[in-house]
Design an enzyme around this catalytic site. Structure first.
Site, PDB file in Angstrom:
ATOM      1  N   THR A 272      47.216  18.079  35.606  1.00  0.00           N
ATOM      2  CA  THR A 272      48.401  18.441  34.960  1.00  0.00           C
ATOM      3  C   THR A 272      49.216  17.455  34.187  1.00  0.00           C
ATOM      4  O   THR A 272      49.570  16.303  33.227  1.00  0.00           O
ATOM      5  CB  THR A 272      49.558  19.181  34.995  1.00  0.00           C
ATOM      6  OG1 THR A 272      48.946  20.425  35.621  1.00  0.00           O
ATOM      7  CG2 THR A 272      49.958  19.633  33.910  1.00  0.00           C
ATOM      8  N   TYR A 358      42.408  59.130  45.986  1.00  0.00           N
ATOM      9  CA  TYR A 358      42.488  59.202  44.670  1.00  0.00           C
ATOM     10  C   TYR A 358      41.488  58.349  43.416  1.00  0.00           C
ATOM     11  O   TYR A 358      42.131  58.078  42.058  1.00  0.00           O
ATOM     12  CB  TYR A 358      43.506  59.083  43.787  1.00  0.00           C
ATOM     13  CG  TYR A 358      44.792  58.145  44.360  1.00  0.00           C
ATOM     14  CD1 TYR A 358      44.879  56.924  42.769  1.00  0.00           C
ATOM     15  CD2 TYR A 358      45.275  58.148  45.152  1.00  0.00           C
ATOM     16  CE1 TYR A 358      44.867  55.569  43.434  1.00  0.00           C
ATOM     17  CE2 TYR A 358      46.526  57.085  45.540  1.00  0.00           C
ATOM     18  CZ  TYR A 358      46.401  55.457  44.604  1.00  0.00           C
ATOM     19  OH  TYR A 358      46.950  54.817  45.063  1.00  0.00           O
ATOM     20  N   VAL A 379      46.593  46.105  41.538  1.00  0.00           N
ATOM     21  CA  VAL A 379      45.104  47.591  40.635  1.00  0.00           C
ATOM     22  C   VAL A 379      44.502  47.492  39.411  1.00  0.00           C
ATOM     23  O   VAL A 379      43.747  47.012  38.903  1.00  0.00           O
ATOM     24  CB  VAL A 379      45.154  48.776  42.043  1.00  0.00           C
ATOM     25  CG1 VAL A 379      44.633  49.497  41.460  1.00  0.00           C
ATOM     26  CG2 VAL A 379      45.524  48.331  42.892  1.00  0.00           C
ATOM     27  N   GLY A 380      46.738  48.196  38.563  1.00  0.00           N
ATOM     28  CA  GLY A 380      45.845  48.084  37.513  1.00  0.00           C
ATOM     29  C   GLY A 380      45.556  46.344  36.681  1.00  0.00           C
ATOM     30  O   GLY A 380      46.193  45.747  36.958  1.00  0.00           O
TER      31      GLY A 380
END
Length: 514
Positions: A272, A358, A379-380
């Site tokens: 950077t 699930y 997870v999402g």
């Protein structure tokens, strides 16, 4: 018993809307998005004339907009009016062609369209079954980009022979890529050393050059590494601020002699501060002696490696364990989009896999798919692969390479101009489209004086609103960074910025001598 609200309409399912609340009414969707697209198009037409940095004070927006959420609905036109009148004037315009700070945040019509469609579909692709097309699109886009970068097939999800051992995942940022690979490397090192659980983590060491992005050191702490075992290795002008493999070897040998376990090395292609390049192949050779994980952070400069003339910066990548790059920086794909490839996906999933009842399904149990939730922290996940695929499918490799080469050519033009003015110096070699320069000491001017002059130059430039530059410190010197690459930038913007720099420098020097 009393009620908190005695107004019976407060408990109505639909309030005052006789037809009921319909947040995805097709006609509203069409009308709102048409207005939003018109706003976006007008924004790109006018952003060049806006001050790059806004003249606002902290807290200004709460003073202009309501401090409490509205109870009643309002026409969408009211929302758009407040956006134009209050939000836009407070924006730092990263899309401006006069933005030369940090690294570019590039964008394109194809990426915006892809992001819009992905947002509308709003899929949550944690498993293949939850979003088959989104999962497979991500796999395809990553394999396409891997081919453009000429990564070895060991990093690909699919090869001509079928499913590969490696693969990739699209994450939000480089920070996430570093964190998940640090966790995988940590767990592998603990297993090798025979540690029970994480008891041996205090012996694990990690390594990076002092030019490595600060997010690496943050990720090390999050992954549980002892701060005392995080090695920030000094660099200097003798290696153009890249990591010295000989120095790395010496430090790792000393750690082993002290009973520590070398675990992870972060090599950067395009730091950077100065765009320094760590020698990937030589670092991989050192790491092999200790069975340490090597990750290559090519967040910015990785995009340039789709051009054959820059690909040599990745030489030796076939011997590293992981590599990441961010198309949202320089490959015309809007935030957020960081691509991570690993040679062995199981090394990630072994550390990150979750398998609650699930989410169990036949596809996952078959072992024929990789559930991308198991290659990230959460997870999402968003449908990020669509915009990346749409950029590559719409523009093709040739136009993407043209985009990179154009930016590099403009940066070289700026560099040549700096070198031609004896008041300035280029502080480090230009590798890509970043030029690090400064007013150099002259006469009885000390290094401290030069730092003050350059700080004043940057402040004055940024106050004009006609350009925005950032700074860094390289070799103890205050240095200005001129990063070419904003998607709307043309040669005339670079030339105009240079004229402004020269003019402002002259004014500062005249004031000093008067």
């Amino acid at each position: 018993m009393g009620s908190l609200d005695t107004n019976p309409t407060a408990f109505s399912a639909f309030g005052d809307d006789a037809g009921g609340f319909q947040p995805l009414n097709p006609e509203d969707v069409r009308a709102y998005l048409h207005k939003a697209v018109d706003f976006i198009s007008d924004y790109y037409k006018s952003v060049e004339s806006m001050p790059v940095l806004p003249d606002v004070k902290p807290g200004y927006l709460q003073d202009q907009l309501r401090a409490t959420p509205p109870t009643s609905s309002a026409p969408f036109d009211v929302t758009m009016k407040e956006l134009r009148n209050s939000v836009v004037p407070g924006m730092t315009h990263w899309a401006s062609p006069n933005f030369f700070a940090f690294f570019p945040s590039t964008n394109s019509a194809a990426a915006i369209a892809g992001d819009l469609i992905a947002s509308a579909m709003n899929t949550v692709g944690f498993t293949w079954q939850a979003a088959p097309a989104a999962t497979e699109m991500e796999v395809l886009a990553l394999d396409w980009l891997a081919q453009l970068l000429r990564l070895p097939t060991s990093f690909m999800n699919r090869t001509s022979a079928g499913r590969g051992t490696g693969g990739g995942v699209i994450l939000g940022t480089t920070s996430e890529a570093m964190l998940v690979t640090l966790v995988a490397a940590r767990d592998a090192a603990l297993r090798r050393s025979g540690s029970e659980g994480v008891a041996g983590i205090t012996r694990l060491t990690v390594y990076a050059a002092d030019q490595t992005h600060s997010t690496f050191f943050k990720a090390c702490r999050l992954a549980g590494f002892d701060p005392a075992n995080i090695r920030s290795i000094p660099t200097g002008a003798d290696t153009d601020y890249g990591l010295d493999p000989a120095k790395l070897l010496q430090i790792m040998q000393a750690d082993v002699a002290a009973g520590l376990v070398p675990t992870y090395i972060c090599a950067t292609v395009g730091t950077t501060s100065s765009n320094a390049v760590d020698p990937v192949g030589a670092i991989a050779d050192v790491a092999k002696m200790f069975n340490a994980w090597v990750h290559v952070d090519a967040a910015y400069a990785g995009s340039a490696c789709i051009c054959p003339e820059f690909r040599h910066h990745l030489n030796g990548v076939e011997r590293v364990d992981s590599i990441s790059m961010s198309p949202h920086k320089w490959l015309l794909t809007c935030l957020d989009c960081t691509c991570l490839w690993v040679r062995d996906t199981h090394r990630l999933t072994d550390s990150l896999e979750t398998n609650p009842e699930y989410l169990k399904n036949d596809a996952s149990e078959s072992g024929t798919v990789t559930d991308l939730k198991d290659m990230q922290v959460g997870v999402g996940r968003r449908f990020r692969g669509l915009k990346l695929w749409m950029v590559m499918r719409t523009y093709g490799a040739a136009k993407l390479q043209e985009h990179i080469r154009s930016d590099v050519a403009m940066a070289k033009m700026f560099e040549d101009s700096v070198r031609a003015d004896d008041r300035f110096e280029v502080v480090v070699p230009r590798n890509f489209a970043l030029v690090c320069f400064r007013i150099k000491p002259r006469g009885d001017m000390t290094e401290e004086d030069a730092d003050d002059f350059n700080h004043e130059l940057m402040d004055r430039l940024n106050r004009t609103g006609k350009a925005y530059l950032a700074h860094t410190v390289v070799g103890g010197k205050f240095v200005l960074r001129f990063a070419v690459g904003s998607s709307l930038q043309e040669e005339r913007h670079v030339r105009s910025a240079w004229e402004l720099i020269k003019k402002t420098t002259t004014e500062i020097m005249q004031e000093e001598t008067s």
